[in-house]
Scaffold this motif. Sequence first.
Motif, PDB file in Angstrom:
ATOM      1  N   ILE A  14       0.834  -1.204   0.000  1.00 47.87           N
ATOM      2  CA  ILE A  14       0.000   0.000   0.000  1.00 47.87           C
ATOM      3  C   ILE A  14       0.865   1.249   0.000  1.00 47.87           C
ATOM      4  O   ILE A  14       0.542   2.237  -0.673  1.00 47.87           O
ATOM      5  CB  ILE A  14      -0.968  -0.024   1.209  1.00 47.87           C
ATOM      6  N   ASP A  15       1.971   1.223   0.712  1.00 41.26           N
ATOM      7  CA  ASP A  15       2.884   2.371   0.716  1.00 41.26           C
ATOM      8  C   ASP A  15       3.387   2.650  -0.699  1.00 41.26           C
ATOM      9  O   ASP A  15       3.541   3.807  -1.095  1.00 41.26           O
ATOM     10  CB  ASP A  15       4.063   2.102   1.659  1.00 41.26           C
ATOM     11  N   LEU A  16       3.642   1.579  -1.470  1.00 42.80           N
ATOM     12  CA  LEU A  16       4.086   1.751  -2.858  1.00 42.80           C
ATOM     13  C   LEU A  16       2.956   2.278  -3.732  1.00 42.80           C
ATOM     14  O   LEU A  16       3.145   3.176  -4.558  1.00 42.80           O
ATOM     15  CB  LEU A  16       4.579   0.410  -3.411  1.00 42.80           C
ATOM     16  N   LEU A  17       1.757   1.731  -3.550  1.00 40.48           N
ATOM     17  CA  LEU A  17       0.624   2.106  -4.398  1.00 40.48           C
ATOM     18  C   LEU A  17       0.148   3.531  -4.151  1.00 40.48           C
ATOM     19  O   LEU A  17      -0.322   4.200  -5.073  1.00 40.48           O
ATOM     20  CB  LEU A  17      -0.535   1.136  -4.176  1.00 40.48           C
ATOM     21  N   LEU A  49      -5.409  -4.953  -5.047  1.00 41.45           N
ATOM     22  CA  LEU A  49      -5.374  -3.514  -4.774  1.00 41.45           C
ATOM     23  C   LEU A  49      -5.457  -2.690  -6.058  1.00 41.45           C
ATOM     24  O   LEU A  49      -6.167  -1.677  -6.119  1.00 41.45           O
ATOM     25  CB  LEU A  49      -4.098  -3.160  -3.999  1.00 41.45           C
ATOM     26  N   ILE A  50      -4.744  -3.123  -7.082  1.00 46.93           N
ATOM     27  CA  ILE A  50      -4.779  -2.396  -8.356  1.00 46.93           C
ATOM     28  C   ILE A  50      -6.168  -2.493  -8.990  1.00 46.93           C
ATOM     29  O   ILE A  50      -6.704  -1.504  -9.505  1.00 46.93           O
ATOM     30  CB  ILE A  50      -3.700  -2.937  -9.320  1.00 46.93           C
ATOM     31  N   ASN A  51      -6.767  -3.683  -8.932  1.00 55.40           N
ATOM     32  CA  ASN A  51      -8.133  -3.839  -9.450  1.00 55.40           C
ATOM     33  C   ASN A  51      -9.104  -2.929  -8.725  1.00 55.40           C
ATOM     34  O   ASN A  51      -9.996  -2.325  -9.345  1.00 55.40           O
ATOM     35  CB  ASN A  51      -8.583  -5.298  -9.300  1.00 55.40           C
ATOM     36  N   VAL A  94     -12.472   2.090  -8.772  1.00 55.85           N
ATOM     37  CA  VAL A  94     -12.850   3.415  -8.272  1.00 55.85           C
ATOM     38  C   VAL A  94     -12.684   4.450  -9.371  1.00 55.85           C
ATOM     39  O   VAL A  94     -13.504   5.353  -9.533  1.00 55.85           O
ATOM     40  CB  VAL A  94     -12.008   3.786  -7.033  1.00 55.85           C
ATOM     41  N   GLY A  95     -11.607   4.289 -10.162  1.00 53.24           N
ATOM     42  CA  GLY A  95     -11.372   5.185 -11.290  1.00 53.24           C
ATOM     43  C   GLY A  95     -10.997   6.588 -10.857  1.00 53.24           C
ATOM     44  O   GLY A  95     -10.298   6.789  -9.863  1.00 53.24           O
ATOM     45  N   ARG A 148      -9.525  -9.047   3.385  1.00 52.98           N
ATOM     46  CA  ARG A 148     -10.679  -8.469   2.682  1.00 52.98           C
ATOM     47  C   ARG A 148     -10.237  -7.189   1.990  1.00 52.98           C
ATOM     48  O   ARG A 148      -9.661  -6.299   2.622  1.00 52.98           O
ATOM     49  CB  ARG A 148     -11.806  -8.177   3.657  1.00 52.98           C
ATOM     50  N   VAL A 149     -10.492  -7.106   0.688  1.00 56.11           N
ATOM     51  CA  VAL A 149     -10.228  -5.893  -0.085  1.00 56.11           C
ATOM     52  C   VAL A 149     -11.566  -5.452  -0.673  1.00 56.11           C
ATOM     53  O   VAL A 149     -12.145  -6.152  -1.509  1.00 56.11           O
ATOM     54  CB  VAL A 149      -9.194  -6.144  -1.195  1.00 56.11           C
TER      55      VAL A 149
END
Length: 552
Positions: free
Chosen positions: A261-264, A300-302, A307-308, A347-348
Amino acid sequence: YHITAVAHTHISLDELFKSIHEALAPILNVQNFYIALYDETSDMVNVAYFVDRYDKSPGLYKAKKGLTEFVIQSNDSQLLTHSQLLSYLNQGTIDVQGTLPQVWLGVPLQLQGKAIGALVVQSYEYSSAYSEQDAQFLTFVSEQIAIVIERKQAEERQSDLSTELRQQTRAMYRAQKMESLGILAGGIAHDFNNLLVAMINQTSLAQTYVADDHPSYIHIGKAVQAAEKAASLTQQLLAYSGSGQFSIKPISLNDLIQENIDLLKVAMPKQIVWDLAIENDTPLIDADLAQLQQVVMNLLINAAEAVGEQVGTIQVQTAVRHITPKDDTFWRYTGNELPAGAYVSLRVQDSGRGMDSKTISKIFDPFFTTKFTGRGLGLAAVLGIVRSHHGGLQVSSKAGKGTAFDLLFPISENSTTSSDPEAIDEGSATGGVVLIIDDEAAVRETVSDVLELEGIDVLTAVNGKKGVATYKEHIDSVDLVLLDLSMPGLSGQETFAKLQTLDPNVRILLSSGYSETDATRGFDSPPLVDFIQKPYRLNTFLHLIRKHIKKK
């Protein structure tokens, strides 16, 4: 007659109870009315329909000494005034829960002379609300009511059975489809990996002959990069088939999520709000770090893409979840039932555009995508990785309302994470002889070129039978055997066994496009000294060759 007629229509059991209530309303005071059903096997009472001015439905409960049970056990109608109720209470005959009425009338619902429940009316205001004639009337209609209730219950049981059968059929079809696609994907990836061994290493070898400032150097480098991208695609196909590369270690899912998440956060749009609900002291899981990272990043990317460009939230949550056999939605896609017990859950959930049921049914199929770009392998790989880690997965989504992925992983028996082994300085190979046993000509040629450049002599064999014969002929000079797992004729495992019989001290480096866990199952160590997964890079391959020739 009205009740019987209604029972033959396609209404639910709840709707039937309501129709019975409405049919009795013109004849009796049914302001306070309920229907209770009794199961003799479990000794449970289910108040299936309940309308009352003061009290709430008791629902399902164990039979005790209530008024309802009094009617069922006596199998006789009971018309009781307030004073009679008090008398029974004082004697301990009954135990009334809730508001005590002025008059209470209950009749058994009988089938073939046996009480299967009770029909009850009561009044809190008028002690004369019901008479003996009312009791007789209810007794008369109760048998017909019992028959229509039993018929409707049978219909619902049949409907439930049909629904369950349809679900089982769909689940079996889905599992067969996933298995077939997995075998196809694994086979394609395996064949491509053999070609990619040649592409990556021949181009890498060519680059070593070209000066850094030569015009062709950068183009050869781009060819290597393209081949390595192709290799990453085959890894995703293998991940879907459950045969990806594995190096299983105890891993902290919390730490991995935080790092990703820190990277994203740096790369993703700023309008996305990240909601982390990481449970402290979540147990470790046994997993392949690279594959688990692929799972987390894909999800996470999906979520971010769903959300877009709108303002939205992505929630990431970890916890310990206890699973029972009823939680079968977690193995609907993997096809492998999870043993009951505790699991680490991930859960994501996003607030993005969501998916309809038709889309959900296809999202784990290889090459299915809803994006304008991409190859549709991300979620297919996620499913394969979860399956191969003996975990579970479920997805819930509605169009316009976001999507949630819930994953389960078995808890590790280890309490501390594993550290990577220290690097070995293998130095450089000083001669030696390597026997290559591989049915793919491109692999044999490439490996021969690489080893000969290193000053290592090479013997080759196109299959297991010739490999055994070649080793027997050169048994005193061969330092290492590079053995392919999947070959026609003698398989890699059969060739391994024959080589071991010839020479218990033979040193074998096994090679395969499948994961180390799958490929090395059933091989003794030694003589198995190591494993390398196709397609391998030049430096990685030479590292292992130098390491094991030097050891000998």
